[in-house]
Write an enzyme that holds these catalytic residues in place. Structure first.
Site, PDB file in Angstrom:
ATOM      1  N   CYS A  18      51.899  34.897   4.661  1.00 28.54           N
ATOM      2  CA  CYS A  18      51.568  33.537   4.192  1.00 28.54           C
ATOM      3  C   CYS A  18      51.801  33.413   2.697  1.00 28.54           C
ATOM      4  O   CYS A  18      51.294  34.216   1.912  1.00 28.54           O
ATOM      5  CB  CYS A  18      50.116  33.205   4.514  1.00 28.54           C
ATOM      6  SG  CYS A  18      49.901  32.869   6.268  1.00 28.54           S
TER       7      CYS A  18
ATOM      8  N   GLU B  75      49.236  32.822  -2.431  1.00 28.29           N
ATOM      9  CA  GLU B  75      48.503  33.998  -1.929  1.00 28.29           C
ATOM     10  C   GLU B  75      49.314  35.256  -2.275  1.00 28.29           C
ATOM     11  O   GLU B  75      48.792  36.279  -2.676  1.00 28.29           O
ATOM     12  CB  GLU B  75      48.330  33.898  -0.410  1.00 28.29           C
ATOM     13  CG  GLU B  75      47.670  35.125   0.180  1.00 28.29           C
ATOM     14  CD  GLU B  75      47.236  34.909   1.623  1.00 28.29           C
ATOM     15  OE1 GLU B  75      46.738  33.822   1.952  1.00 28.29           O
ATOM     16  OE2 GLU B  75      47.409  35.852   2.414  1.00 28.29           O
TER      17      GLU B  75
ATOM     18  N   ARG C  39      40.825  36.639   0.181  1.00 32.93           N
ATOM     19  CA  ARG C  39      42.050  37.308  -0.293  1.00 32.93           C
ATOM     20  C   ARG C  39      41.901  37.800  -1.735  1.00 32.93           C
ATOM     21  O   ARG C  39      42.852  37.700  -2.530  1.00 32.93           O
ATOM     22  CB  ARG C  39      43.277  36.397  -0.167  1.00 32.93           C
ATOM     23  CG  ARG C  39      43.513  35.855   1.223  1.00 32.93           C
ATOM     24  CD  ARG C  39      43.903  36.946   2.237  1.00 32.93           C
ATOM     25  NE  ARG C  39      43.939  36.364   3.560  1.00 32.93           N
ATOM     26  CZ  ARG C  39      42.899  36.397   4.418  1.00 32.93           C
ATOM     27  NH1 ARG C  39      41.783  37.039   4.111  1.00 32.93           N
ATOM     28  NH2 ARG C  39      42.998  35.853   5.596  1.00 32.93           N
TER      29      ARG C  39
HETATM   30  C1  FAD Z   1      54.698  39.365   8.722  1.00 33.00           C
HETATM   31  C2  FAD Z   1      53.490  39.426   7.824  1.00 33.00           C
HETATM   32  C3  FAD Z   1      52.245  39.073   8.328  1.00 33.00           C
HETATM   33  C4  FAD Z   1      51.118  39.097   7.491  1.00 33.00           C
HETATM   34  N1  FAD Z   1      49.906  38.746   8.002  1.00 33.00           N
HETATM   35  C5  FAD Z   1      48.804  38.762   7.208  1.00 33.00           C
HETATM   36  C6  FAD Z   1      47.511  38.381   7.718  1.00 33.00           C
HETATM   37  O1  FAD Z   1      47.354  38.046   8.871  1.00 33.00           O
HETATM   38  N2  FAD Z   1      46.470  38.408   6.869  1.00 33.00           N
HETATM   39  C7  FAD Z   1      46.580  38.771   5.556  1.00 33.00           C
HETATM   40  O2  FAD Z   1      45.574  38.791   4.820  1.00 33.00           O
HETATM   41  N3  FAD Z   1      47.792  39.147   5.053  1.00 33.00           N
HETATM   42  C8  FAD Z   1      48.892  39.147   5.835  1.00 33.00           C
HETATM   43  N4  FAD Z   1      50.109  39.519   5.319  1.00 33.00           N
HETATM   44  C9  FAD Z   1      50.230  39.900   3.897  1.00 33.00           C
HETATM   45  C10 FAD Z   1      50.063  41.407   3.589  1.00 33.00           C
HETATM   46  O3  FAD Z   1      50.409  42.205   4.701  1.00 33.00           O
HETATM   47  C11 FAD Z   1      48.652  41.731   3.127  1.00 33.00           C
HETATM   48  O4  FAD Z   1      48.323  41.039   1.919  1.00 33.00           O
HETATM   49  C12 FAD Z   1      48.442  43.234   2.865  1.00 33.00           C
HETATM   50  O5  FAD Z   1      47.105  43.419   2.498  1.00 33.00           O
HETATM   51  C13 FAD Z   1      49.325  43.802   1.758  1.00 33.00           C
HETATM   52  O6  FAD Z   1      49.291  45.218   1.872  1.00 33.00           O
HETATM   53  P1  FAD Z   1      50.456  46.122   1.246  1.00 33.00           P
HETATM   54  O7  FAD Z   1      50.110  47.527   1.525  1.00 33.00           O
HETATM   55  O8  FAD Z   1      51.779  45.648   1.712  1.00 33.00           O
HETATM   56  O9  FAD Z   1      50.265  45.805  -0.301  1.00 33.00           O
HETATM   57  P2  FAD Z   1      51.403  45.501  -1.362  1.00 33.00           P
HETATM   58  O10 FAD Z   1      52.018  44.170  -1.052  1.00 33.00           O
HETATM   59  O11 FAD Z   1      52.302  46.662  -1.489  1.00 33.00           O
HETATM   60  O12 FAD Z   1      50.525  45.383  -2.676  1.00 33.00           O
HETATM   61  C14 FAD Z   1      49.609  44.310  -2.850  1.00 33.00           C
HETATM   62  C15 FAD Z   1      48.755  44.600  -4.104  1.00 33.00           C
HETATM   63  O13 FAD Z   1      47.903  45.701  -3.831  1.00 33.00           O
HETATM   64  C16 FAD Z   1      48.110  46.738  -4.792  1.00 33.00           C
HETATM   65  N5  FAD Z   1      47.924  48.017  -4.090  1.00 33.00           N
HETATM   66  C17 FAD Z   1      48.513  48.394  -2.909  1.00 33.00           C
HETATM   67  N6  FAD Z   1      48.048  49.602  -2.547  1.00 33.00           N
HETATM   68  C18 FAD Z   1      47.173  49.992  -3.505  1.00 33.00           C
HETATM   69  C19 FAD Z   1      46.381  51.156  -3.701  1.00 33.00           C
HETATM   70  N7  FAD Z   1      46.384  52.189  -2.833  1.00 33.00           N
HETATM   71  N8  FAD Z   1      45.595  51.221  -4.805  1.00 33.00           N
HETATM   72  C20 FAD Z   1      45.560  50.190  -5.695  1.00 33.00           C
HETATM   73  N9  FAD Z   1      46.300  49.089  -5.579  1.00 33.00           N
HETATM   74  C21 FAD Z   1      47.096  48.982  -4.499  1.00 33.00           C
HETATM   75  C22 FAD Z   1      49.530  46.516  -5.298  1.00 33.00           C
HETATM   76  O14 FAD Z   1      49.703  47.138  -6.570  1.00 33.00           O
HETATM   77  C23 FAD Z   1      49.571  45.002  -5.324  1.00 33.00           C
HETATM   78  O15 FAD Z   1      48.904  44.526  -6.476  1.00 33.00           O
HETATM   79  C24 FAD Z   1      51.248  39.506   6.125  1.00 33.00           C
HETATM   80  C25 FAD Z   1      52.514  39.865   5.636  1.00 33.00           C
HETATM   81  C26 FAD Z   1      53.639  39.822   6.478  1.00 33.00           C
HETATM   82  C27 FAD Z   1      54.972  40.232   5.916  1.00 33.00           C
END
Ligand code: FAD
Length: 303
Positions: free
Chosen positions: A215, A285, A167
């Protein structure tokens, strides 16, 4: 004579960020822009130079706890969405939802990305977090990442140049916006079946109908954070509108308009109990951003 700041039409002021996080928390962005193209992102980066505020990229906001109040930054909602297929790879805009990506490729009989199924994040967010599931992680499927830095310079990194961890990626600490990425694909006529099985299992074992950020804690080495929380009898514990999920103890549910502070209070309560009962220290996380109320870790302003 004071000169009024010229604001590009793509940017709005004082926008509530609640709808843009899956946990439904967050204050008001001083500036907010939804970008659909790299050119629009460049426009926002040029504006950033003039106002000299931090710029924060929002994917689906599915790994964030955003602070309340007025947030003095430029928030960019990334919706750069395109696909381009080669014989054994796909290049994707960083604003594409990874679960949709998994569905699209597996329906074409192509494998390698099924593990993304049900993860609500974008390609960019999943690279930053090295998101993973079903014993796979983003870095294992990635070939290249292309970014835009604050001087509007594009860079392409091959995955071997980047150090990913559990992560974690180098992009957590870099002032670069991920604009697109290339993933490896291979023929697999069972890909759609595998994707479907992963999704079905998730829907059975994780809460998907209430606001969560996935998580809350990282799995400590050799343990599952969810099982530790469950073994301490904390399922269903509710503080200030946030509840430890009955379905999966590592998910916290926003059941009553909770704030970042409420969530982080519950985080502290759970960490305290787990440490007391098991001796194991849980680490977040999820990223708390723009909040002063966490003693645990403060994520930088992002890119
Ligand atoms: C129901 C649910 C289930 C989930 N299951 C999992 C799972 O199985 N495994 C897992 O690892 N995670 C899981 N997650 C967590 C989450 O979906 C992941 O961490 C995902 O990678 C976050 O992506 P996001 O686009 O929402 O990023 P955000 O939450 O919007 O941003 C996260 C970080 O990334 C940065 N960022 C986003 N996009 C960019 C970009 N284009 N350039 C530079 N920086 C950027 C943001 O500034 C921030 O620092 C889950 C979440 C939920 C709600």
């Amino acid at each position: 004579m004071s000169t009024r700041l010229w604001i590009p039409s793509i940017i709005t002021e004082n926008k509530s960020l609640k709808p843009y996080t899956t946990m439904k928390v967050g204050g008001e962005a001083r500036y907010f822009a939804e970008v659909k193209t790299v050119e629009e992102l460049k426009e926002v980066l040029l504006f950033k130079k003039r106002v000299n505020l931090p710029l924060f990229i929002l994917g689906k906001g599915s790994n964030l706890i955003l602070g309340e109040g007025n947030l003095e930054a430029i928030f960019v909602l990334n919706r750069i969405q395109f696909f381009s297929f080669d014989s054994d790879a796909v290049t994707v805009g960083s604003g594409v939802n990874v679960s949709y990506l998994a569905q699209k490729v597996s329906k074409m009989g192509l494998g390698g990305l099924e593990f993304f199924s049900g993860i609500p994040g974008t390609v960019g967010g999943c690279i930053v977090m090295n998101a993973g599931a079903s014993k796979k992680e983003t870095a294992s499927a990635l070939l290249e990442v292309t970014t835009l830095d604050e001087e509007l310079k594009e860079r392409t990194y091959s995955v071997d140049e980047l150090e990913f961890g559990y992560r974690k990626s180098p992009f957590l600490k870099r002032d670069e916006s991920i604009i697109f990425a290339k993933f490896r694909l291979f023929m697999d006529i069972e890909a759609e079946e595998k994707r479907h099985a992963i999704l079905t299992h998730r829907l059975k074992t994780q809460p998907y109908t209430v606001p969560t950020a996935g998580c809350m804690f990282r799995n400590p080495s050799g343990h599952s954070a969810g099982q530790l929380i469950d073994s301490c009898g904390l399922k269903g514990l509710e503080v200030g509108g946030v509840r430890v999920s009955q379905k999966h103890a590592n998910f916290f549910e926003n059941v009553q308009n909770a704030s970042a502070k409420n969530i982080l209070d519950l985080v502290e309560r759970v960490r305290y109990e787990v440490k007391k009962q098991t001796g194991i220290e849980l680490e977040l996380e999820v990223l708390p951003c723009f909040t002063t109320c966490t003693p645990i870790q403060q994520h930088p302003m992002g890119s």
